[in-house]
Design an enzyme around this catalytic site. Structure first.
Site, PDB file in Angstrom:
ATOM      1  NE  ARG A 233      -4.320  -1.740  -0.014  1.00 39.90           N
ATOM      2  CZ  ARG A 233      -4.117  -2.706  -0.806  1.00 39.90           C
ATOM      3  NH1 ARG A 233      -3.298  -2.713  -1.551  1.00 39.90           N
ATOM      4  NH2 ARG A 233      -5.257  -3.317  -0.858  1.00 39.90           N
ATOM      5  CG  ASP A 257       2.486  -2.403  -8.161  1.00 37.16           C
ATOM      6  OD1 ASP A 257       2.474  -2.148  -9.593  1.00 37.16           O
ATOM      7  OD2 ASP A 257       1.698  -3.165  -7.714  1.00 37.16           O
ATOM      8  CD  GLU A 262      -2.338   3.561  -5.759  1.00 36.88           C
ATOM      9  OE1 GLU A 262      -3.373   2.440  -6.291  1.00 36.88           O
ATOM     10  OE2 GLU A 262      -1.380   2.957  -5.436  1.00 36.88           O
ATOM     11  CG  HIS A 294      -2.317  -0.910  -7.256  1.00 37.34           C
ATOM     12  ND1 HIS A 294      -2.941  -0.244  -6.253  1.00 37.34           N
ATOM     13  CD2 HIS A 294      -2.672  -2.056  -6.638  1.00 37.34           C
ATOM     14  CE1 HIS A 294      -3.190  -0.820  -5.167  1.00 37.34           C
ATOM     15  NE2 HIS A 294      -3.241  -2.033  -5.445  1.00 37.34           N
TER      16      HIS A 294
END
Length: 334
Positions: A233, A257, A262, A294
């Site tokens: 996260r 990632d 985001e 992500h």
């Protein structure tokens, strides 16, 4: 039951349609669920949201007013949902409690290997027929000390891969995982792990206690040439502090990632208008940083499991059943 699914990716849509065929009516939207798009759900008793949905109290109120009774989120994380507001509105909320941990662990290692061996820079050069090795020097993973922060299912998979490379394993978690101990992992306090590890990978959930777990002080403890990977996260890492760390010439590689801001950026095309998030833009400019959108969960196996679990959650709601995936209403206290 008629379902409105938000934030459906192009590769995800045929899998969703196949899973729901003959069970429930399904309409797919590529827009994300938030206060602006919630009115589209009017008349739908159930909606399915993606991890980038913004399910605050206002959005939930719009859904409830439109007749929605169920929110079936297609992800494990649910920090984007105001569960208290959902309970007050009489909404049922379900998530996917687990899916293939290999998908995320393998992507975390893909990031680690890519930044260690400078693969993005090498690939970009090759496209321009520049085959020099200058600036591409990496290190052997074999013999590294690897710190795994969070040793649940995904962290365990990451550790198994690390053991295959021949690394020394350090772990940090609220409880020790016997399978990780069997791999030779030594559990330590977080400051010691950060100080000793050549590579640090994050696999803990985002909770108030873990928000900015990797802050400026934590980054200062890491080796100057350490590698940091976050596939869990975004809020686990203080992004501004990470930028300052990189500006100081520290850390040899960072693979991200996820990113704490985001929402509204990842899963969208910003190639024409660009982005207004200066911190993310700055992170992407560092040559030792690799950012993906992500996508760690995004394998055919994992997405299929997520969709199957989501369909079962809707089946359970229609039949008046609750399962381990049900977040609201909360389980009664013993």
């Amino acid at each position: 039951m008629e379902i409105l699914a938000y934030g459906v990716q192009a590769d995800e849509r045929p899998l969703l349609e196949q899973a729901f065929a003959g069970r429930h009516g399904l309409r797919c939207l590529d827009v994300f669920l938030n206060r602006d798009t919630a009115p589209l759900a009017a008349g739908y008793p159930a909606v399915s949201s993606s991890v980038n949905a913004e399910l605050d109290a206002e959005t939930l109120a719009v859904l409830a007013a439109g007749g929605t009774k169920l929110i079936a989120q297609r992800s494990t994380g649910f920090n984007n949902i105001d569960l208290d507001a959902a309970a007050d509105l009489g909404l049922t909320v379900a998530r996917v409690s687990h899916y293939s941990p290999y998908s995320v662990a393998e992507h975390a290692w893909a990031l680690a290997l890519a930044v260690n061996r400078r693969l993005t820079r090498a690939a970009n050069r090759s496209r321009e027929f520049d085959f020099r090795l200058d600036g591409l020097l990496g290190r052997d993973i074999h013999g590294m000390t690897v710190g795994v922060i969070g040793t649940g299912k995904i962290g365990e998979c990451f550790a198994r891969i690390a053991a295959g490379f021949g690394t020394e394993l350090l772990g940090w978690d609220i409880a020790q995982n016997p399978a990780c101990l069997d791999l030779g992992m030594t559990y330590t306090e977080l400051p010691e792990l950060l100080t000793r590890a050549d590579l640090v990978s994050l696999h803990v959930p985002l909770l108030p206690a873990t928000h900015h777990l990797i802050d400026g002080a934590a980054l200062a403890r890491m080796k100057d040439d350490a590698i940091l990977v976050n596939s869990s996260r975004g809020g686990l890492v203080d992004s501004a502090a990470l930028v300052e760390t990189l500006r100081a010439g520290r850390l040899s590689g960072v693979g991200l990632d996820v990113y704490e801001e985001e929402t509204g950026v990842f899963f969208t095309d910003r190639s024409i208008q660009g982005i207004t998030d200066d911190t993310l833009a700055r992170l992407i400019t560092f040559p030792q940083v690799l950012v993906t959108s992500h996508q760690a969960y995004f394998t055919r196996t994992a997405v299929g499991q997520i969709i199957d679990a989501t369909a079962r959650n809707i089946d359970d709601f229609a039949a008046g059943r609750r399962s381990e995936n049900t977040l609201v209403p909360a389980a009664p206290q013993a």
